[in-house]
Motif scaffolding. Structure first.
Motif, PDB file in Angstrom:
ATOM      1  N   PRO A 137      15.037   4.646  15.233  1.00  0.00           N
ATOM      2  CA  PRO A 137      16.493   4.586  14.999  1.00  0.00           C
ATOM      3  C   PRO A 137      16.903   5.086  13.614  1.00  0.00           C
ATOM      4  O   PRO A 137      17.886   5.829  13.486  1.00  0.00           O
ATOM      5  CB  PRO A 137      16.818   3.094  15.152  1.00  0.00           C
ATOM      6  CG  PRO A 137      15.716   2.543  15.972  1.00  0.00           C
ATOM      7  CD  PRO A 137      14.503   3.337  15.612  1.00  0.00           C
ATOM      8  N   GLY A 138      16.149   4.734  12.589  1.00  0.00           N
ATOM      9  CA  GLY A 138      16.493   5.185  11.236  1.00  0.00           C
ATOM     10  C   GLY A 138      16.328   6.680  11.054  1.00  0.00           C
ATOM     11  O   GLY A 138      17.175   7.336  10.438  1.00  0.00           O
ATOM     12  N   VAL A 139      15.250   7.224  11.580  1.00  0.00           N
ATOM     13  CA  VAL A 139      15.017   8.665  11.468  1.00  0.00           C
ATOM     14  C   VAL A 139      16.075   9.431  12.252  1.00  0.00           C
ATOM     15  O   VAL A 139      16.601  10.451  11.787  1.00  0.00           O
ATOM     16  CB  VAL A 139      13.590   9.028  11.938  1.00  0.00           C
ATOM     17  CG1 VAL A 139      13.408  10.521  12.063  1.00  0.00           C
ATOM     18  CG2 VAL A 139      12.559   8.438  10.983  1.00  0.00           C
TER      19      VAL A 139
ATOM     20  N   LEU B 247       1.526   0.325  17.111  1.00  0.00           N
ATOM     21  CA  LEU B 247       2.128   1.652  17.220  1.00  0.00           C
ATOM     22  C   LEU B 247       3.533   1.584  17.811  1.00  0.00           C
ATOM     23  O   LEU B 247       4.467   2.208  17.299  1.00  0.00           O
ATOM     24  CB  LEU B 247       1.238   2.567  18.059  1.00  0.00           C
ATOM     25  CG  LEU B 247      -0.098   2.936  17.424  1.00  0.00           C
ATOM     26  CD1 LEU B 247      -0.984   3.672  18.424  1.00  0.00           C
ATOM     27  CD2 LEU B 247       0.112   3.774  16.177  1.00  0.00           C
ATOM     28  N   VAL B 248       3.688   0.818  18.887  1.00  0.00           N
ATOM     29  CA  VAL B 248       5.003   0.700  19.528  1.00  0.00           C
ATOM     30  C   VAL B 248       5.998   0.051  18.575  1.00  0.00           C
ATOM     31  O   VAL B 248       7.128   0.525  18.416  1.00  0.00           O
ATOM     32  CB  VAL B 248       4.899  -0.087  20.855  1.00  0.00           C
ATOM     33  CG1 VAL B 248       6.274  -0.468  21.383  1.00  0.00           C
ATOM     34  CG2 VAL B 248       4.136   0.724  21.887  1.00  0.00           C
ATOM     35  N   TYR B 249       5.586  -1.015  17.918  1.00  0.00           N
ATOM     36  CA  TYR B 249       6.503  -1.721  17.019  1.00  0.00           C
ATOM     37  C   TYR B 249       6.892  -0.845  15.827  1.00  0.00           C
ATOM     38  O   TYR B 249       8.050  -0.834  15.409  1.00  0.00           O
ATOM     39  CB  TYR B 249       5.877  -3.031  16.539  1.00  0.00           C
ATOM     40  CG  TYR B 249       6.870  -3.902  15.823  1.00  0.00           C
ATOM     41  CD1 TYR B 249       7.876  -4.563  16.526  1.00  0.00           C
ATOM     42  CD2 TYR B 249       6.826  -4.045  14.451  1.00  0.00           C
ATOM     43  CE1 TYR B 249       8.797  -5.354  15.878  1.00  0.00           C
ATOM     44  CE2 TYR B 249       7.752  -4.829  13.790  1.00  0.00           C
ATOM     45  CZ  TYR B 249       8.734  -5.478  14.507  1.00  0.00           C
ATOM     46  OH  TYR B 249       9.653  -6.264  13.866  1.00  0.00           O
ATOM     47  N   HIS B 250       5.949  -0.088  15.306  1.00  0.00           N
ATOM     48  CA  HIS B 250       6.264   0.800  14.198  1.00  0.00           C
ATOM     49  C   HIS B 250       7.271   1.859  14.636  1.00  0.00           C
ATOM     50  O   HIS B 250       8.211   2.186  13.906  1.00  0.00           O
ATOM     51  CB  HIS B 250       4.988   1.447  13.671  1.00  0.00           C
ATOM     52  CG  HIS B 250       5.107   1.920  12.256  1.00  0.00           C
ATOM     53  ND1 HIS B 250       4.041   2.370  11.548  1.00  0.00           N
ATOM     54  CD2 HIS B 250       6.156   2.032  11.405  1.00  0.00           C
ATOM     55  CE1 HIS B 250       4.433   2.729  10.336  1.00  0.00           C
ATOM     56  NE2 HIS B 250       5.714   2.544  10.238  1.00  0.00           N
TER      57      HIS B 250
ATOM     58  N   VAL C 140       0.864  -1.181   0.000  1.00  0.00           N
ATOM     59  CA  VAL C 140       0.000   0.000   0.000  1.00  0.00           C
ATOM     60  C   VAL C 140       0.903   1.234   0.000  1.00  0.00           C
ATOM     61  O   VAL C 140       1.704   1.419   0.912  1.00  0.00           O
ATOM     62  CB  VAL C 140      -0.933   0.010   1.231  1.00  0.00           C
ATOM     63  CG1 VAL C 140      -1.815   1.235   1.231  1.00  0.00           C
ATOM     64  CG2 VAL C 140      -1.754  -1.262   1.285  1.00  0.00           C
ATOM     65  N   PRO C 141       0.807   2.080  -1.028  1.00  0.00           N
ATOM     66  CA  PRO C 141       1.732   3.215  -1.150  1.00  0.00           C
ATOM     67  C   PRO C 141       1.367   4.391  -0.242  1.00  0.00           C
ATOM     68  O   PRO C 141       0.716   5.346  -0.657  1.00  0.00           O
ATOM     69  CB  PRO C 141       1.612   3.601  -2.627  1.00  0.00           C
ATOM     70  CG  PRO C 141       0.227   3.200  -2.998  1.00  0.00           C
ATOM     71  CD  PRO C 141      -0.084   1.975  -2.173  1.00  0.00           C
ATOM     72  N   ILE C 142       1.788   4.305   1.008  1.00  0.00           N
ATOM     73  CA  ILE C 142       1.536   5.358   1.985  1.00  0.00           C
ATOM     74  C   ILE C 142       2.891   5.767   2.561  1.00  0.00           C
ATOM     75  O   ILE C 142       3.697   4.900   2.892  1.00  0.00           O
ATOM     76  CB  ILE C 142       0.611   4.855   3.119  1.00  0.00           C
ATOM     77  CG1 ILE C 142      -0.749   4.456   2.552  1.00  0.00           C
ATOM     78  CG2 ILE C 142       0.460   5.906   4.197  1.00  0.00           C
ATOM     79  CD1 ILE C 142      -1.665   3.828   3.570  1.00  0.00           C
ATOM     80  N   PRO C 143       3.183   7.059   2.698  1.00  0.00           N
ATOM     81  CA  PRO C 143       4.466   7.475   3.270  1.00  0.00           C
ATOM     82  C   PRO C 143       4.693   6.870   4.651  1.00  0.00           C
ATOM     83  O   PRO C 143       3.804   6.869   5.503  1.00  0.00           O
ATOM     84  CB  PRO C 143       4.353   8.998   3.358  1.00  0.00           C
ATOM     85  CG  PRO C 143       3.335   9.350   2.320  1.00  0.00           C
ATOM     86  CD  PRO C 143       2.370   8.194   2.285  1.00  0.00           C
ATOM     87  N   ALA C 144       5.878   6.331   4.850  1.00  0.00           N
ATOM     88  CA  ALA C 144       6.292   5.681   6.096  1.00  0.00           C
ATOM     89  C   ALA C 144       5.412   4.489   6.447  1.00  0.00           C
ATOM     90  O   ALA C 144       5.467   3.972   7.550  1.00  0.00           O
ATOM     91  CB  ALA C 144       6.344   6.665   7.258  1.00  0.00           C
ATOM     92  N   ASN C 145       4.574   4.065   5.514  1.00  0.00           N
ATOM     93  CA  ASN C 145       3.662   2.941   5.714  1.00  0.00           C
ATOM     94  C   ASN C 145       2.746   3.164   6.923  1.00  0.00           C
ATOM     95  O   ASN C 145       2.299   2.220   7.558  1.00  0.00           O
ATOM     96  CB  ASN C 145       4.454   1.641   5.847  1.00  0.00           C
ATOM     97  CG  ASN C 145       3.655   0.440   5.407  1.00  0.00           C
ATOM     98  OD1 ASN C 145       2.651   0.575   4.711  1.00  0.00           O
ATOM     99  ND2 ASN C 145       4.078  -0.733   5.805  1.00  0.00           N
ATOM    100  N   ALA C 146       2.511   4.413   7.269  1.00  0.00           N
ATOM    101  CA  ALA C 146       1.683   4.749   8.423  1.00  0.00           C
ATOM    102  C   ALA C 146       0.221   4.431   8.127  1.00  0.00           C
ATOM    103  O   ALA C 146      -0.344   4.910   7.154  1.00  0.00           O
ATOM    104  CB  ALA C 146       1.837   6.220   8.773  1.00  0.00           C
ATOM    105  N   GLY C 147      -0.365   3.643   8.949  1.00  0.00           N
ATOM    106  CA  GLY C 147      -1.760   3.270   8.791  1.00  0.00           C
ATOM    107  C   GLY C 147      -1.904   1.852   8.297  1.00  0.00           C
ATOM    108  O   GLY C 147      -2.499   1.019   8.967  1.00  0.00           O
ATOM    109  N   ALA C 148      -1.345   1.560   7.138  1.00  0.00           N
ATOM    110  CA  ALA C 148      -1.438   0.204   6.592  1.00  0.00           C
ATOM    111  C   ALA C 148      -0.714  -0.788   7.502  1.00  0.00           C
ATOM    112  O   ALA C 148      -1.186  -1.905   7.739  1.00  0.00           O
ATOM    113  CB  ALA C 148      -0.850   0.157   5.187  1.00  0.00           C
TER     114      ALA C 148
END
Length: 120
Positions: A87-89, A78-81, A46-54
């Protein structure tokens, strides 16, 4: 020779899922955690920025299928995301600031990298 590396990374991330789930009071078997990981990876189409939501929907769906209450499933998602993103950000922000020279931290890093006796 490299064929074993892909399953090794999936096994490592499955263990991370087990660790985060356990920290939130969610009891999963290895196979269930692997199914949650598979749901995460399927959600990435699903093409969503940062895969937020999907990402969160996939995790919640997979976990509720295993009998986890929806509130705990959403909290886990939420915690796992965040465990995956922070760390990457953070590393990206540090490297960006070091290269752009806009922040005092970056200037201090550049001074440390300069050879002794060089003029600024």
């Amino acid at each position: 020779k490299q064929v074993w590396l892909s399953p090794l990374s999936w096994a490592w991330e499955t263990l991370l899922i087990l660790f985060v789930a356990g920290a939130l009071g969610i009891s999963l078997h290895f196979a269930q955690a692997f199914a949650v990981l598979t749901a995460f990876n399927l959600s990435m189409v699903v093409p969503i920025p940062a895969n937020a939501g999907a990402f969160e929907v996939a995790a919640t769906y997979a976990l509720t299928a295993f009998g986890v209450p929806p509130e705990k499933a959403v909290a886990f998602a939420l915690v796992y995301h965040l465990v995956l993103l922070i760390p990457g950000v953070t590393a990206g922000a540090i490297f960006f600031s070091a290269e752009s020279g806009r922040f005092e931290f970056a200037r201090a890093l550049k001074r440390l990298r300069e050879p002794k006796g060089a003029t600024p």
